[in-house]
Design a protein around this motif. Sequence first.
Motif, PDB file in Angstrom:
ATOM      1  N   SER A 196      -7.649  10.371   0.470  1.00  0.00           N
ATOM      2  CA  SER A 196      -6.667   9.702   1.212  1.00  0.00           C
ATOM      3  C   SER A 196      -7.203   8.320   0.890  1.00  0.00           C
ATOM      4  CB  SER A 196      -6.570  10.195   2.654  1.00  0.00           C
ATOM      5  OG  SER A 196      -5.579   9.409   3.493  1.00  0.00           O
ATOM      6  N   THR A 198      -6.392   4.371  -0.860  1.00  0.00           N
ATOM      7  CA  THR A 198      -5.620   3.270  -1.766  1.00  0.00           C
ATOM      8  C   THR A 198      -6.449   2.890  -2.885  1.00  0.00           C
ATOM      9  OG1 THR A 198      -4.159   1.204  -1.642  1.00  0.00           O
ATOM     10  CG2 THR A 198      -6.270   0.979  -0.531  1.00  0.00           C
ATOM     11  N   PRO A 318      -1.184   6.068   0.496  1.00  0.00           N
ATOM     12  CA  PRO A 318      -1.249   7.353   1.134  1.00  0.00           C
ATOM     13  C   PRO A 318      -0.314   7.803   1.913  1.00  0.00           C
ATOM     14  CG  PRO A 318      -3.179   5.735   1.392  1.00  0.00           C
ATOM     15  CD  PRO A 318      -2.045   4.974   1.010  1.00  0.00           C
ATOM     16  N   ILE A 320      -0.311  10.519   5.013  1.00  0.00           N
ATOM     17  CA  ILE A 320      -0.630  11.520   5.624  1.00  0.00           C
ATOM     18  C   ILE A 320       0.055  12.651   6.192  1.00  0.00           C
ATOM     19  CG2 ILE A 320      -1.802  11.824   8.264  1.00  0.00           C
ATOM     20  CD1 ILE A 320      -2.511   8.467   8.156  1.00  0.00           C
ATOM     21  N   GLU A 411      -6.662   7.519   5.246  1.00  0.00           N
ATOM     22  CA  GLU A 411      -6.765   6.414   4.882  1.00  0.00           C
ATOM     23  C   GLU A 411      -8.201   5.933   4.994  1.00  0.00           C
ATOM     24  OE1 GLU A 411      -3.313   3.787   6.412  1.00  0.00           O
ATOM     25  OE2 GLU A 411      -3.554   5.440   8.025  1.00  0.00           O
ATOM     26  N   SER A 414     -10.638   2.028   0.070  1.00  0.00           N
ATOM     27  CA  SER A 414     -10.147   1.915  -1.269  1.00  0.00           C
ATOM     28  C   SER A 414     -11.088   2.096  -2.298  1.00  0.00           C
ATOM     29  CB  SER A 414      -9.564   0.399  -1.050  1.00  0.00           C
ATOM     30  OG  SER A 414      -8.875  -0.025  -2.321  1.00  0.00           O
ATOM     31  N   ARG A 493       5.561   2.469   5.936  1.00  0.00           N
ATOM     32  CA  ARG A 493       4.517   1.714   5.296  1.00  0.00           C
ATOM     33  C   ARG A 493       5.036   0.768   4.306  1.00  0.00           C
ATOM     34  NH1 ARG A 493      -0.781   4.377   5.276  1.00  0.00           N
ATOM     35  NH2 ARG A 493      -0.724   6.133   6.476  1.00  0.00           N
TER      36      ARG A 493
END
Length: 517
Positions: A196, A198, A318, A320, A411, A414, A493
Amino acid sequence: MMASAHPSQEEDSRVQRIAASIDRLSPQLTALSDRIWELAETKFEEFGSARLLAGMLEEAGFDVSHGIGGLPTAFMASFGQGNGPVIALLGEYDALPGLSQRDGVVRREPLQDDSGNDHGNGHGCGHHLLGTGSLAAAIALKEYLAETGLPGTVRYYGCPAEEGGSGKTFLVREGAFDGVDAALTWHPGYGNAVVSMTSAANYQVRYRFEGRSSHAAASPHTGRSALDAVELMNVGANYLREHVPPSVRFHYAVTNTGGFSPNVVQAAAEVVYLIRAPEVRDVKAVYARMNDIAQGAALMTGTQVQIQFEKACSNLMPNITLEQIMQHCFEQLGVPTFTEREQRYAAAISATLTEQPEGGNINTPVADTNKDEISPAQDVAAPDLKPDEGSGTTGSSPLPLPETLDAYEPEAGSMLGSTDVADVSWIIPTAQLETVCFARDTPFHSWQMVAQGRSSAAHKGMLHAAKVMAATAAALMAEPSAVLEATQELRRRGGIEGYACPIPGDVLPPVHPSLRA
Protein backbone atom coordinates in the motif's frame (compact mmCIF):
# COMPACT_ATOMS: atom_id res chain seq x y z
CA MET A 1 -15.10 -2.70 3.31
CA MET A 2 -13.18 -4.87 5.75
CA ALA A 3 -13.49 -8.61 5.31
CA SER A 4 -14.58 -10.68 8.30
CA ALA A 5 -11.75 -11.81 10.55
CA HIS A 6 -13.36 -15.25 10.67
CA PRO A 7 -13.77 -16.74 7.19
CA SER A 8 -17.02 -18.54 6.51
CA GLN A 9 -17.23 -22.11 5.30
CA GLU A 10 -18.00 -20.73 1.85
CA GLU A 11 -14.84 -18.59 1.91
CA ASP A 12 -12.72 -21.51 3.06
CA SER A 13 -14.11 -23.71 0.29
CA ARG A 14 -13.46 -21.02 -2.32
CA VAL A 15 -9.87 -20.50 -1.24
CA GLN A 16 -9.16 -24.23 -1.08
CA ARG A 17 -10.59 -24.86 -4.56
CA ILE A 18 -8.55 -22.04 -6.05
CA ALA A 19 -5.36 -23.23 -4.33
CA ALA A 20 -5.98 -26.79 -5.56
CA SER A 21 -6.34 -25.57 -9.15
CA ILE A 22 -2.98 -23.80 -9.00
CA ASP A 23 -1.26 -26.73 -7.29
CA ARG A 24 -2.55 -29.06 -10.01
CA LEU A 25 -1.06 -26.82 -12.73
CA SER A 26 2.21 -26.13 -10.92
CA PRO A 27 4.44 -28.29 -13.20
CA GLN A 28 3.23 -26.47 -16.33
CA LEU A 29 3.41 -23.09 -14.62
CA THR A 30 6.97 -23.50 -13.34
CA ALA A 31 8.07 -24.77 -16.74
CA LEU A 32 6.47 -21.73 -18.38
CA SER A 33 8.20 -19.25 -16.07
CA ASP A 34 11.53 -21.03 -16.60
CA ARG A 35 11.14 -20.83 -20.38
CA ILE A 36 10.39 -17.09 -20.22
CA TRP A 37 13.48 -16.71 -18.01
CA GLU A 38 15.49 -18.37 -20.79
CA LEU A 39 14.06 -16.13 -23.52
CA ALA A 40 14.85 -12.94 -21.55
CA GLU A 41 13.29 -10.59 -24.09
CA THR A 42 13.51 -6.86 -23.48
CA LYS A 43 10.92 -4.09 -23.88
CA PHE A 44 8.60 -4.26 -26.88
CA GLU A 45 10.45 -7.34 -28.19
CA GLU A 46 8.79 -10.00 -26.01
CA PHE A 47 7.30 -11.91 -28.94
CA GLY A 48 8.21 -15.40 -27.73
CA SER A 49 7.19 -14.74 -24.13
CA ALA A 50 3.84 -13.24 -25.14
CA ARG A 51 3.19 -16.15 -27.48
CA LEU A 52 3.83 -18.71 -24.73
CA LEU A 53 1.56 -16.97 -22.23
CA ALA A 54 -1.24 -16.35 -24.72
CA GLY A 55 -1.00 -19.95 -25.93
CA MET A 56 -1.49 -21.39 -22.45
CA LEU A 57 -4.51 -19.14 -21.90
CA GLU A 58 -6.05 -20.18 -25.21
CA GLU A 59 -5.62 -23.83 -24.25
CA ALA A 60 -7.37 -23.05 -20.95
CA GLY A 61 -10.43 -21.71 -22.80
CA PHE A 62 -9.81 -17.97 -22.90
CA ASP A 63 -10.59 -15.74 -25.88
CA VAL A 64 -7.35 -13.94 -26.76
CA SER A 65 -6.91 -10.61 -28.55
CA HIS A 66 -3.38 -9.91 -29.76
CA GLY A 67 -1.62 -6.59 -30.36
CA ILE A 68 -3.96 -4.53 -28.18
CA GLY A 69 -3.34 -0.80 -27.82
CA GLY A 70 -1.09 -0.81 -30.88
CA LEU A 71 1.60 -2.80 -29.05
CA PRO A 72 2.54 -5.97 -30.94
CA THR A 73 3.61 -7.85 -27.79
CA ALA A 74 0.55 -6.88 -25.74
CA PHE A 75 -2.55 -9.05 -25.53
CA MET A 76 -5.73 -9.56 -23.55
CA ALA A 77 -7.31 -12.92 -22.68
CA SER A 78 -10.90 -13.02 -21.43
CA PHE A 79 -13.37 -15.48 -19.97
CA GLY A 80 -16.72 -14.39 -18.63
CA GLN A 81 -20.29 -15.25 -17.86
CA GLY A 82 -23.25 -13.22 -16.65
CA ASN A 83 -23.17 -9.60 -15.57
CA GLY A 84 -20.75 -9.78 -12.66
CA PRO A 85 -17.64 -7.65 -12.12
CA VAL A 86 -14.81 -7.59 -14.65
CA ILE A 87 -11.52 -8.27 -12.85
CA ALA A 88 -8.16 -7.78 -14.56
CA LEU A 89 -4.97 -9.67 -13.69
CA LEU A 90 -1.91 -7.76 -14.88
CA GLY A 91 1.07 -9.69 -16.23
CA GLU A 92 4.56 -8.59 -17.23
CA TYR A 93 7.29 -10.56 -18.99
CA ASP A 94 10.06 -8.19 -20.11
CA ALA A 95 13.70 -8.65 -19.14
CA LEU A 96 16.59 -6.22 -18.75
CA PRO A 97 19.58 -5.67 -21.03
CA GLY A 98 23.07 -6.46 -19.76
CA LEU A 99 21.97 -8.88 -17.04
CA SER A 100 22.68 -12.24 -18.60
CA GLN A 101 23.44 -14.68 -15.80
CA ARG A 102 23.61 -18.41 -15.23
CA ASP A 103 21.04 -19.64 -12.73
CA GLY A 104 21.68 -21.55 -9.51
CA VAL A 105 25.17 -20.18 -8.80
CA VAL A 106 26.52 -17.58 -6.37
CA ARG A 107 28.93 -15.67 -8.57
CA ARG A 108 28.63 -13.38 -11.56
CA GLU A 109 28.62 -15.68 -14.58
CA PRO A 110 26.97 -14.36 -17.76
CA LEU A 111 25.54 -16.88 -20.18
CA GLN A 112 27.37 -17.12 -23.48
CA ASP A 113 26.27 -17.90 -27.01
CA ASP A 114 27.98 -20.31 -29.41
CA SER A 115 30.54 -17.63 -30.28
CA GLY A 116 31.53 -17.09 -26.67
CA ASN A 117 29.76 -13.73 -26.40
CA ASP A 118 27.57 -12.78 -23.47
CA HIS A 119 23.92 -13.65 -24.05
CA GLY A 120 23.00 -10.10 -23.08
CA ASN A 121 19.65 -10.02 -21.33
CA GLY A 122 18.40 -11.32 -18.00
CA HIS A 123 15.31 -11.32 -15.80
CA GLY A 124 16.71 -9.08 -13.09
CA CYS A 125 13.28 -7.99 -11.84
CA GLY A 126 11.45 -11.32 -11.85
CA HIS A 127 8.93 -10.50 -14.56
CA HIS A 128 9.05 -14.07 -15.85
CA LEU A 129 7.52 -14.99 -12.49
CA LEU A 130 5.19 -11.99 -12.46
CA GLY A 131 3.58 -12.77 -15.81
CA THR A 132 3.23 -16.48 -15.08
CA GLY A 133 1.87 -15.93 -11.56
CA SER A 134 -0.85 -13.60 -12.83
CA LEU A 135 -1.66 -16.13 -15.56
CA ALA A 136 -2.01 -18.87 -12.92
CA ALA A 137 -4.44 -16.68 -10.99
CA ALA A 138 -6.48 -16.02 -14.15
CA ILE A 139 -6.78 -19.72 -14.99
CA ALA A 140 -7.71 -20.69 -11.42
CA LEU A 141 -10.35 -17.97 -11.33
CA LYS A 142 -11.73 -19.05 -14.70
CA GLU A 143 -12.03 -22.64 -13.47
CA TYR A 144 -13.79 -21.46 -10.32
CA LEU A 145 -16.28 -19.38 -12.31
CA ALA A 146 -16.99 -22.26 -14.69
CA GLU A 147 -17.52 -24.73 -11.83
CA THR A 148 -19.70 -22.52 -9.65
CA GLY A 149 -21.60 -20.49 -12.24
CA LEU A 150 -20.67 -17.30 -10.37
CA PRO A 151 -21.24 -14.33 -12.69
CA GLY A 152 -18.18 -12.34 -13.62
CA THR A 153 -15.39 -11.90 -16.15
CA VAL A 154 -11.69 -12.48 -15.70
CA ARG A 155 -9.24 -10.75 -18.01
CA TYR A 156 -5.53 -11.35 -18.22
CA TYR A 157 -3.58 -8.42 -19.63
CA GLY A 158 -0.23 -9.23 -21.15
CA CYS A 159 1.64 -5.97 -20.57
CA PRO A 160 5.00 -5.46 -22.29
CA ALA A 161 7.81 -3.03 -21.57
CA GLU A 162 7.37 -2.17 -17.91
CA GLU A 163 11.13 -1.66 -17.83
CA GLY A 164 11.81 1.64 -19.57
CA GLY A 165 8.80 1.51 -21.87
CA SER A 166 5.68 2.21 -19.75
CA GLY A 167 3.67 -0.28 -21.76
CA LYS A 168 0.64 -0.05 -19.46
CA THR A 169 0.57 3.74 -19.78
CA PHE A 170 0.31 3.41 -23.56
CA LEU A 171 -2.42 0.78 -23.08
CA VAL A 172 -4.35 3.06 -20.71
CA ARG A 173 -4.08 5.93 -23.20
CA GLU A 174 -5.47 3.75 -25.98
CA GLY A 175 -8.44 2.53 -23.91
CA ALA A 176 -7.31 -1.09 -23.58
CA PHE A 177 -8.64 -1.30 -20.01
CA ASP A 178 -12.10 0.04 -20.78
CA GLY A 179 -14.82 -1.94 -19.02
CA VAL A 180 -12.59 -3.28 -16.21
CA ASP A 181 -13.94 -2.86 -12.66
CA ALA A 182 -10.85 -3.77 -10.61
CA ALA A 183 -7.23 -4.75 -11.29
CA LEU A 184 -4.91 -7.01 -9.30
CA THR A 185 -1.22 -7.66 -9.68
CA TRP A 186 1.90 -8.61 -7.73
CA HIS A 187 5.67 -8.41 -7.79
CA PRO A 188 8.29 -10.98 -6.79
CA GLY A 189 10.39 -9.79 -3.90
CA TYR A 190 11.80 -10.78 -0.52
CA GLY A 191 8.82 -10.06 1.70
CA ASN A 192 5.21 -11.20 2.05
CA ALA A 193 2.92 -8.19 2.07
CA VAL A 194 0.03 -6.34 0.54
CA VAL A 195 1.77 -3.26 -0.85
CA SER A 196 0.00 0.00 0.00
CA MET A 197 2.43 2.62 -1.26
CA THR A 198 2.52 5.27 -3.88
CA SER A 199 5.38 5.50 -6.38
CA ALA A 200 7.30 8.16 -8.26
CA ALA A 201 5.98 9.56 -11.52
CA ASN A 202 8.52 9.86 -14.31
CA TYR A 203 9.36 11.07 -17.81
CA GLN A 204 11.98 9.50 -20.07
CA VAL A 205 13.42 11.91 -22.63
CA ARG A 206 16.10 11.57 -25.30
CA TYR A 207 18.26 14.61 -26.16
CA ARG A 208 19.93 14.22 -29.53
CA PHE A 209 22.56 16.83 -30.48
CA GLU A 210 23.65 17.48 -34.08
CA GLY A 211 26.88 19.34 -34.85
CA ARG A 212 29.54 19.34 -37.57
CA SER A 213 32.48 16.98 -37.92
CA SER A 214 36.00 18.11 -38.69
CA HIS A 215 39.62 17.08 -38.21
CA ALA A 216 40.34 17.63 -34.53
CA ALA A 217 43.94 18.77 -35.20
CA ALA A 218 43.89 20.37 -38.66
CA SER A 219 40.58 22.25 -38.50
CA PRO A 220 38.95 22.03 -35.07
CA HIS A 221 37.59 25.58 -35.49
CA THR A 222 35.27 24.42 -38.26
CA GLY A 223 33.76 21.63 -36.14
CA ARG A 224 30.83 21.82 -33.77
CA SER A 225 30.99 19.06 -31.19
CA ALA A 226 27.76 17.28 -30.29
CA LEU A 227 29.66 15.40 -27.60
CA ASP A 228 30.65 18.69 -25.99
CA ALA A 229 26.97 19.60 -25.94
CA VAL A 230 26.08 16.33 -24.17
CA GLU A 231 28.80 16.92 -21.60
CA LEU A 232 27.73 20.49 -20.98
CA MET A 233 24.10 19.39 -20.62
CA ASN A 234 25.09 16.82 -18.03
CA VAL A 235 27.11 19.45 -16.12
CA GLY A 236 24.12 21.78 -16.17
CA ALA A 237 21.77 19.03 -15.05
CA ASN A 238 24.07 18.16 -12.16
CA TYR A 239 24.08 21.78 -11.02
CA LEU A 240 20.27 21.71 -11.20
CA ARG A 241 20.16 19.00 -8.54
CA GLU A 242 20.73 21.60 -5.80
CA HIS A 243 17.69 23.58 -6.91
CA VAL A 244 14.94 20.98 -7.08
CA PRO A 245 12.93 19.46 -4.21
CA PRO A 246 14.75 16.67 -2.30
CA SER A 247 12.20 14.13 -3.57
CA VAL A 248 13.17 14.73 -7.21
CA ARG A 249 15.54 12.30 -8.90
CA PHE A 250 17.00 12.33 -12.39
CA HIS A 251 19.42 9.89 -13.97
CA TYR A 252 21.10 9.82 -17.35
CA ALA A 253 22.83 7.50 -19.79
CA VAL A 254 24.99 8.68 -22.68
CA THR A 255 23.74 6.43 -25.47
CA ASN A 256 25.82 7.85 -28.33
CA THR A 257 29.22 9.48 -27.88
CA GLY A 258 29.64 10.21 -31.57
CA GLY A 259 32.22 7.60 -32.39
CA PHE A 260 35.48 6.13 -31.17
CA SER A 261 38.10 8.42 -32.68
CA PRO A 262 39.39 11.35 -30.62
CA ASN A 263 40.78 12.81 -33.85
CA VAL A 264 37.29 13.63 -35.16
CA VAL A 265 35.01 16.33 -33.82
CA GLN A 266 31.84 14.37 -33.06
CA ALA A 267 28.92 15.48 -35.22
CA ALA A 268 26.22 13.51 -33.37
CA ALA A 269 25.75 12.50 -29.75
CA GLU A 270 22.82 11.85 -27.45
CA VAL A 271 21.87 11.37 -23.84
CA VAL A 272 18.70 9.88 -22.29
CA TYR A 273 17.27 11.26 -19.05
CA LEU A 274 14.81 9.68 -16.64
CA ILE A 275 13.21 12.32 -14.42
CA ARG A 276 11.31 11.21 -11.28
CA ALA A 277 9.21 13.08 -8.73
CA PRO A 278 6.29 12.27 -6.42
CA GLU A 279 3.69 13.60 -8.88
CA VAL A 280 3.48 14.22 -12.61
CA ARG A 281 3.23 18.00 -12.17
CA ASP A 282 6.60 17.98 -10.36
CA VAL A 283 8.19 15.94 -13.16
CA LYS A 284 6.75 18.31 -15.76
CA ALA A 285 8.31 21.32 -14.04
CA VAL A 286 11.77 19.73 -13.90
CA TYR A 287 11.39 18.56 -17.52
CA ALA A 288 10.88 22.18 -18.63
CA ARG A 289 14.07 23.23 -16.86
CA MET A 290 15.96 20.26 -18.33
CA ASN A 291 14.90 21.35 -21.80
CA ASP A 292 16.29 24.84 -21.12
CA ILE A 293 19.59 23.29 -20.07
CA ALA A 294 19.69 21.27 -23.31
CA GLN A 295 18.99 24.37 -25.37
CA GLY A 296 21.71 26.22 -23.48
CA ALA A 297 24.21 23.43 -24.17
CA ALA A 298 23.34 23.59 -27.87
CA LEU A 299 23.75 27.37 -27.89
CA MET A 300 27.16 27.17 -26.21
CA THR A 301 28.46 24.62 -28.72
CA GLY A 302 26.82 25.89 -31.91
CA THR A 303 24.85 22.65 -32.27
CA GLN A 304 21.18 21.79 -32.63
CA VAL A 305 19.22 19.69 -30.17
CA GLN A 306 16.25 17.44 -30.88
CA ILE A 307 14.12 16.63 -27.82
CA GLN A 308 12.32 13.29 -28.08
CA PHE A 309 9.77 12.47 -25.37
CA GLU A 310 9.84 8.66 -25.07
CA LYS A 311 7.58 7.55 -22.25
CA ALA A 312 6.13 8.46 -18.86
CA CYS A 313 4.11 7.08 -15.98
CA SER A 314 2.07 8.53 -13.15
CA ASN A 315 2.33 8.05 -9.39
CA LEU A 316 0.59 5.00 -7.94
CA MET A 317 -2.85 5.37 -6.33
CA PRO A 318 -3.39 2.87 -3.45
CA ASN A 319 -6.89 1.49 -2.86
CA ILE A 320 -7.54 0.55 0.76
CA THR A 321 -10.85 -1.16 0.01
CA LEU A 322 -9.23 -3.71 -2.29
CA GLU A 323 -6.09 -4.01 -0.18
CA GLN A 324 -8.02 -5.00 2.93
CA ILE A 325 -9.75 -7.80 1.02
CA MET A 326 -6.42 -8.95 -0.41
CA GLN A 327 -4.84 -8.93 3.06
CA HIS A 328 -7.71 -11.06 4.38
CA CYS A 329 -7.15 -13.61 1.60
CA PHE A 330 -3.40 -13.55 2.26
CA GLU A 331 -4.02 -14.31 5.94
CA GLN A 332 -6.28 -17.22 5.00
CA LEU A 333 -3.64 -18.72 2.73
CA GLY A 334 -0.64 -18.05 4.95
CA VAL A 335 2.82 -17.64 3.44
CA PRO A 336 5.20 -19.86 1.48
CA THR A 337 7.58 -21.97 3.54
CA PHE A 338 10.99 -23.12 2.44
CA THR A 339 13.24 -26.12 2.91
CA GLU A 340 16.60 -25.98 4.65
CA ARG A 341 18.28 -26.44 1.27
CA GLU A 342 16.39 -23.43 -0.16
CA GLN A 343 17.32 -21.33 2.87
CA ARG A 344 20.98 -22.31 2.56
CA TYR A 345 21.15 -21.31 -1.09
CA ALA A 346 19.51 -18.00 -0.23
CA ALA A 347 22.08 -17.52 2.54
CA ALA A 348 24.88 -18.11 0.06
CA ILE A 349 23.37 -15.47 -2.24
CA SER A 350 23.08 -13.07 0.69
CA ALA A 351 26.78 -13.53 1.37
CA THR A 352 27.53 -11.89 -1.99
CA LEU A 353 25.73 -8.67 -0.97
CA THR A 354 27.28 -5.74 0.83
CA GLU A 355 24.80 -3.64 2.76
CA GLN A 356 25.06 0.14 2.60
CA PRO A 357 25.10 1.54 6.17
CA GLU A 358 22.45 4.23 5.56
CA GLY A 359 21.08 3.17 2.23
CA GLY A 360 17.41 2.88 3.02
CA ASN A 361 17.43 -0.87 2.39
CA ILE A 362 19.61 -0.46 -0.70
CA ASN A 363 22.31 -3.06 -1.28
CA THR A 364 25.26 -3.07 -3.60
CA PRO A 365 25.83 -6.37 -5.42
CA VAL A 366 29.40 -7.57 -5.00
CA ALA A 367 30.68 -10.78 -6.54
CA ASP A 368 32.95 -12.85 -4.32
CA THR A 369 35.45 -14.14 -6.86
CA ASN A 370 37.03 -16.44 -4.28
CA LYS A 371 33.88 -18.53 -3.92
CA ASP A 372 33.51 -21.85 -5.64
CA GLU A 373 30.45 -22.44 -7.76
CA ILE A 374 27.50 -23.46 -5.60
CA SER A 375 24.14 -24.73 -6.74
CA PRO A 376 20.91 -25.05 -4.77
CA ALA A 377 21.30 -28.83 -4.89
CA GLN A 378 24.58 -28.73 -2.98
CA ASP A 379 25.27 -28.18 0.69
CA VAL A 380 26.06 -24.53 1.29
CA ALA A 381 27.81 -23.07 4.29
CA ALA A 382 25.25 -20.88 6.03
CA PRO A 383 24.30 -19.69 9.50
CA ASP A 384 22.10 -21.72 11.79
CA LEU A 385 18.72 -21.87 10.03
CA LYS A 386 16.48 -22.84 12.90
CA PRO A 387 14.12 -19.91 13.42
CA ASP A 388 12.81 -18.86 16.80
CA GLU A 389 9.19 -19.92 16.95
CA GLY A 390 6.97 -17.34 15.27
CA SER A 391 9.82 -14.89 14.73
CA GLY A 392 11.00 -15.81 11.27
CA THR A 393 14.59 -15.28 12.37
CA THR A 394 17.69 -17.37 12.84
CA GLY A 395 18.37 -16.49 16.46
CA SER A 396 19.37 -12.82 16.10
CA SER A 397 19.58 -13.05 12.29
CA PRO A 398 16.55 -13.07 9.98
CA LEU A 399 15.89 -16.02 7.72
CA PRO A 400 17.31 -15.46 4.21
CA LEU A 401 13.86 -16.37 2.88
CA PRO A 402 11.34 -14.82 5.32
CA GLU A 403 8.36 -16.92 6.38
CA THR A 404 6.14 -14.27 7.95
CA LEU A 405 3.37 -12.03 6.63
CA ASP A 406 3.86 -8.32 7.16
CA ALA A 407 1.09 -6.47 8.96
CA TYR A 408 -1.04 -4.44 6.60
CA GLU A 409 -0.19 -0.73 6.68
CA PRO A 410 -2.52 1.40 4.56
CA GLU A 411 -0.76 4.19 2.67
CA ALA A 412 2.58 3.19 4.13
CA GLY A 413 4.58 5.79 2.20
CA SER A 414 6.19 6.21 -1.18
CA MET A 415 8.62 3.92 -2.96
CA LEU A 416 11.56 5.58 -4.70
CA GLY A 417 11.02 3.67 -7.93
CA SER A 418 8.33 3.92 -10.57
CA THR A 419 5.85 1.55 -12.19
CA ASP A 420 3.38 1.79 -15.04
CA VAL A 421 0.84 -0.01 -12.85
CA ALA A 422 0.32 3.51 -11.54
CA ASP A 423 -1.58 4.65 -14.62
CA VAL A 424 -3.93 1.69 -14.32
CA SER A 425 -4.50 2.62 -10.67
CA TRP A 426 -5.78 6.08 -11.69
CA ILE A 427 -8.59 4.71 -13.86
CA ILE A 428 -9.37 1.35 -12.13
CA PRO A 429 -9.21 0.42 -8.43
CA THR A 430 -5.95 -1.53 -8.15
CA ALA A 431 -4.27 -3.64 -5.47
CA GLN A 432 -0.99 -5.50 -5.48
CA LEU A 433 1.05 -7.78 -3.28
CA GLU A 434 4.57 -9.11 -2.90
CA THR A 435 5.70 -12.62 -2.04
CA VAL A 436 9.11 -14.02 -1.13
CA CYS A 437 10.88 -15.33 -4.21
CA PHE A 438 14.44 -14.14 -3.55
CA ALA A 439 16.91 -13.92 -0.68
CA ARG A 440 16.32 -11.05 1.69
CA ASP A 441 17.59 -7.68 0.38
CA THR A 442 18.55 -9.01 -3.05
CA PRO A 443 18.90 -5.86 -5.17
CA PHE A 444 16.49 -5.61 -8.04
CA HIS A 445 18.17 -5.39 -11.45
CA SER A 446 21.13 -7.44 -10.22
CA TRP A 447 22.80 -10.66 -11.32
CA GLN A 448 21.87 -12.18 -7.95
CA MET A 449 18.19 -11.83 -8.77
CA VAL A 450 18.68 -13.41 -12.19
CA ALA A 451 20.59 -16.31 -10.62
CA GLN A 452 17.67 -17.09 -8.31
CA GLY A 453 15.04 -16.75 -11.03
CA ARG A 454 14.55 -20.47 -11.65
CA SER A 455 14.98 -21.67 -8.08
CA SER A 456 12.34 -23.72 -6.32
CA ALA A 457 11.92 -20.86 -3.84
CA ALA A 458 11.07 -18.47 -6.67
CA HIS A 459 8.50 -20.94 -7.97
CA LYS A 460 6.92 -21.26 -4.52
CA GLY A 461 6.54 -17.51 -4.18
CA MET A 462 5.06 -17.23 -7.67
CA LEU A 463 2.44 -19.91 -7.07
CA HIS A 464 1.50 -18.46 -3.70
CA ALA A 465 1.00 -15.00 -5.17
CA ALA A 466 -1.30 -16.56 -7.77
CA LYS A 467 -3.43 -18.09 -5.02
CA VAL A 468 -3.79 -14.79 -3.17
CA MET A 469 -4.73 -12.86 -6.32
CA ALA A 470 -7.24 -15.47 -7.50
CA ALA A 471 -8.82 -15.68 -4.05
CA THR A 472 -9.07 -11.88 -3.93
CA ALA A 473 -10.69 -11.73 -7.36
CA ALA A 474 -13.18 -14.46 -6.44
CA ALA A 475 -14.08 -12.59 -3.24
CA LEU A 476 -14.78 -9.46 -5.27
CA MET A 477 -17.01 -11.39 -7.66
CA ALA A 478 -18.89 -12.94 -4.75
CA GLU A 479 -19.45 -9.47 -3.25
CA PRO A 480 -19.77 -6.92 -6.11
CA SER A 481 -20.61 -4.13 -3.66
CA ALA A 482 -16.94 -4.15 -2.64
CA VAL A 483 -15.98 -3.25 -6.21
CA LEU A 484 -18.39 -0.31 -6.15
CA GLU A 485 -16.93 0.83 -2.83
CA ALA A 486 -13.40 0.60 -4.26
CA THR A 487 -14.44 2.71 -7.25
CA GLN A 488 -15.98 5.33 -4.99
CA GLU A 489 -12.72 5.45 -3.01
CA LEU A 490 -10.75 5.96 -6.21
CA ARG A 491 -12.98 8.88 -7.21
CA ARG A 492 -12.57 10.46 -3.77
CA ARG A 493 -8.81 10.33 -4.27
CA GLY A 494 -9.07 12.16 -7.59
CA GLY A 495 -8.84 9.25 -9.99
CA ILE A 496 -10.84 8.30 -13.14
CA GLU A 497 -12.17 11.69 -14.34
CA GLY A 498 -9.18 13.40 -12.74
CA TYR A 499 -6.67 11.30 -14.68
CA ALA A 500 -4.57 12.79 -17.47
CA CYS A 501 -2.22 10.48 -19.34
CA PRO A 502 1.36 11.73 -18.95
CA ILE A 503 2.33 10.49 -22.44
CA PRO A 504 1.25 12.99 -25.12
CA GLY A 505 -1.06 11.63 -27.80
CA ASP A 506 1.47 12.12 -30.58
CA VAL A 507 4.18 10.06 -28.85
CA LEU A 508 4.24 6.54 -30.26
CA PRO A 509 5.90 3.51 -28.64
CA PRO A 510 9.24 2.55 -30.24
CA VAL A 511 7.90 -0.30 -32.36
CA HIS A 512 8.04 -0.55 -36.13
CA PRO A 513 4.86 0.85 -37.74
CA SER A 514 4.34 -2.39 -39.67
CA LEU A 515 4.02 -4.29 -36.36
CA ARG A 516 1.36 -2.07 -34.83
CA ALA A 517 -2.11 -3.59 -34.79
